[in-house]
Scaffold this motif. Structure first.
Motif, PDB file in Angstrom:
ATOM      1  N   ILE A 170       0.828  -1.207   0.000  1.00 42.01           N
ATOM      2  CA  ILE A 170       0.000   0.000   0.000  1.00 42.01           C
ATOM      3  C   ILE A 170       0.861   1.254   0.000  1.00 42.01           C
ATOM      4  N   LEU A 171       1.806   1.311   0.928  1.00 43.65           N
ATOM      5  CA  LEU A 171       2.563   2.539   1.144  1.00 43.65           C
ATOM      6  C   LEU A 171       3.510   2.857  -0.013  1.00 43.65           C
ATOM      7  N   GLY A 172       4.237   1.850  -0.498  1.00 41.89           N
ATOM      8  CA  GLY A 172       5.230   2.093  -1.544  1.00 41.89           C
ATOM      9  C   GLY A 172       4.655   2.723  -2.800  1.00 41.89           C
ATOM     10  N   PRO A 173       3.616   2.122  -3.403  1.00 42.92           N
ATOM     11  CA  PRO A 173       3.036   2.730  -4.602  1.00 42.92           C
ATOM     12  C   PRO A 173       2.449   4.117  -4.354  1.00 42.92           C
ATOM     13  N   LEU A 174       1.796   4.312  -3.196  1.00 47.15           N
ATOM     14  CA  LEU A 174       1.224   5.635  -2.912  1.00 47.15           C
ATOM     15  C   LEU A 174       2.327   6.681  -2.760  1.00 47.15           C
ATOM     16  N   TRP A 175       3.425   6.303  -2.168  1.00 47.78           N
ATOM     17  CA  TRP A 175       4.580   7.203  -2.065  1.00 47.78           C
ATOM     18  C   TRP A 175       5.055   7.613  -3.457  1.00 47.78           C
ATOM     19  N   GLY A 176       5.136   6.635  -4.370  1.00 49.14           N
ATOM     20  CA  GLY A 176       5.540   6.953  -5.737  1.00 49.14           C
ATOM     21  C   GLY A 176       4.519   7.807  -6.461  1.00 49.14           C
ATOM     22  N   ILE A 177       3.229   7.493  -6.291  1.00 49.93           N
ATOM     23  CA  ILE A 177       2.165   8.245  -6.961  1.00 49.93           C
ATOM     24  C   ILE A 177       2.146   9.694  -6.505  1.00 49.93           C
ATOM     25  N   TRP A 178       2.477   9.944  -5.242  1.00 52.09           N
ATOM     26  CA  TRP A 178       2.530  11.323  -4.738  1.00 52.09           C
ATOM     27  C   TRP A 178       3.416  12.204  -5.598  1.00 52.09           C
ATOM     28  N   HIS A 179       4.474  11.655  -6.192  1.00 53.08           N
ATOM     29  CA  HIS A 179       5.417  12.416  -7.005  1.00 53.08           C
ATOM     30  C   HIS A 179       4.906  12.710  -8.421  1.00 53.08           C
ATOM     31  N   LEU A 180       3.825  12.073  -8.856  1.00 55.03           N
ATOM     32  CA  LEU A 180       3.466  12.104 -10.270  1.00 55.03           C
ATOM     33  C   LEU A 180       3.334  13.503 -10.873  1.00 55.03           C
ATOM     34  N   PRO A 181       2.666  14.471 -10.224  1.00 58.82           N
ATOM     35  CA  PRO A 181       2.576  15.799 -10.849  1.00 58.82           C
ATOM     36  C   PRO A 181       3.932  16.447 -11.097  1.00 58.82           C
ATOM     37  N   LEU A 182       4.938  16.041 -10.339  1.00 55.33           N
ATOM     38  CA  LEU A 182       6.267  16.638 -10.485  1.00 55.33           C
ATOM     39  C   LEU A 182       6.914  16.285 -11.817  1.00 55.33           C
ATOM     40  N   PHE A 183       6.413  15.252 -12.474  1.00 60.18           N
ATOM     41  CA  PHE A 183       6.950  14.911 -13.789  1.00 60.18           C
ATOM     42  C   PHE A 183       6.566  15.945 -14.843  1.00 60.18           C
ATOM     43  N   LEU A 184       5.649  16.833 -14.492  1.00 59.91           N
ATOM     44  CA  LEU A 184       5.261  17.921 -15.396  1.00 59.91           C
ATOM     45  C   LEU A 184       6.073  19.180 -15.136  1.00 59.91           C
ATOM     46  N   THR A 185       7.171  19.049 -14.390  1.00 61.97           N
ATOM     47  CA  THR A 185       8.035  20.179 -14.052  1.00 61.97           C
ATOM     48  C   THR A 185       9.487  19.831 -14.360  1.00 61.97           C
ATOM     49  N   GLU A 186      10.372  20.768 -14.055  1.00 60.15           N
ATOM     50  CA  GLU A 186      11.795  20.512 -14.269  1.00 60.15           C
ATOM     51  C   GLU A 186      12.298  19.368 -13.396  1.00 60.15           C
ATOM     52  N   TRP A 187      11.635  19.107 -12.268  1.00 58.79           N
ATOM     53  CA  TRP A 187      12.008  17.963 -11.423  1.00 58.79           C
ATOM     54  C   TRP A 187      11.961  16.668 -12.225  1.00 58.79           C
ATOM     55  N   GLY A 188      10.940  16.533 -13.046  1.00 60.67           N
ATOM     56  CA  GLY A 188      10.779  15.324 -13.847  1.00 60.67           C
ATOM     57  C   GLY A 188      11.313  15.449 -15.254  1.00 60.67           C
ATOM     58  N   SER A 189      12.147  16.478 -15.500  1.00 60.22           N
ATOM     59  CA  SER A 189      12.755  16.716 -16.819  1.00 60.22           C
ATOM     60  C   SER A 189      11.722  16.968 -17.907  1.00 60.22           C
ATOM     61  N   TRP A 190      10.591  17.561 -17.526  1.00 62.08           N
ATOM     62  CA  TRP A 190       9.592  17.927 -18.531  1.00 62.08           C
ATOM     63  C   TRP A 190      10.187  18.917 -19.539  1.00 62.08           C
TER      64      TRP A 190
END
Length: 309
Positions: A182-202
């Motif tokens: 439960i915790l691991g995937p939710l931790w990863g999903i929390w980051h998803l919007p950041l892929f639309l920024t320089e953090w995620g090399s957008w």
């Protein structure tokens, strides 16, 4: 005529919902608060470019001004609110107590500080086919200051929420492997919007990058859980372990392995996390460091102290 009973106002209030569903409330708040706070950064020129505005840069990046507030507001803020509502001052003392649990056996500091850097650099050496370069003196000098900065930013923003607040009750209810699922995937999903920024090399990001990151988060969380349990639920140890990965990649990777690009780095991290998770699960027989006689470590401070000794 039948009487229809409805819940009291207090039961239907926000605090009532939090008291009835503390874990669900935490995850909703952790994701929702961060995602809302990150929206201006995502829409700025540092992200999608919808708004003609760029966030100020510090140390050559806008992450401090665009991302950090939302990172604090989410996991850290949600954990504080839910703990205060459900546990009051006593609950907050337990929650903060793990954050201040520095006095653990020296071996756990060695694991937190050395295990991840050695593993990452070893996998980098293999991925580069042995074409590794020695890090510069500047990189070596920056490692410790950058690690401390990571502790105050990434570590402090995330770990008091994900591992300190959420992990103990998840393990109590679902067991170690269930909690990890439960915790691991939710931790990863929390980051998803950041892929639309320089953090995620957008905009140079693909769906494969996103999927691999969530998978990596789920697998790396398995090892973090083991360290959390075995160190007596010491948040400083977990924070050091977590940010040692970020710091090693940020400070050393590009200099030491110039032939291994960003996509290859993500493959390396995923493979390394998968190997570490499999070994951890096998060696602990799925307990992930949680003693068989203590299914609820978070509520047994004396036993946790013994483990850390």
């Amino acid at each position: 005529m039948a009487t229809i009973h409805v819940g009291s106002t207090s039961e239907r209030s926000v605090t009532g919902i939090i008291r009835r569903r503390p874990l669900v409330s935490f995850f909703v708040l952790a994701l929702g608060l961060s995602w809302v706070a990150w929206t201006p950064w995502i829409l700025s020129n540092d992200g999608l470019g919808v708004w003609d505005y760029a966030f100020p840069q510090i140390f050559g990046t806008s992450q401090f001004t665009g991302m950090l507030f939302g990172a604090y507001l989410g996991p850290l803020g949600a954990a504080f609110v839910v703990t205060a509502v459900t546990g009051g001052r006593a609950g907050l003392r337990v929650w903060v107590g793990r954050l201040l649990r520095w006095r653990v056996a020296p071996r756990w500091y060695a694991v937190a500080l050395l295990a991840v850097p050695l593993a990452v650099l070893s996998f980098g050496f293999l991925a580069s086919g042995g074409q590794a370069q020695a890090p510069s003196l500047i990189a070596i000098a920056l490692y410790v200051p950058a690690l401390l900065l990571q502790m105050l930013t990434t570590g402090l923003a995330e770990e008091p929420g994900w591992r300190d607040f959420a992990l103990p009750p998840l393990q109590e209810r679902f067991g170690p492997l269930g909690a990890a699922a439960i915790l691991g995937p939710l931790w990863g999903i929390w980051h998803l919007p950041l892929f639309l920024t320089e953090w995620g090399s957008w905009p140079d990001v693909t769906w494969l990058n996103v999927v691999e990151f969530v998978a990596f988060s789920a697998l790396f969380n398995v090892v973090i859980m083991w360290l959390f349990n075995r160190s007596g639920q010491s948040l400083p140890i977990v924070m050091l372990f977590h940010v040692s990965l970020n710091n090693t990649v940020t400070v050393f990777w590009a200099e030491m392995f110039p032939t291994v690009g960003g996509d290859q780095l993500q493959h390396v991290l995923l493979i390394g996390a998968a190997a570490a998770a499999v070994v951890t699960i096998a060696l602990t027989r799925g307990r992930l460091g949680l003693p068989a006689s203590s299914p609820v470590m978070g509520h047994r401070a004396p036993e946790a102290a013994k483990i850390a000794a």
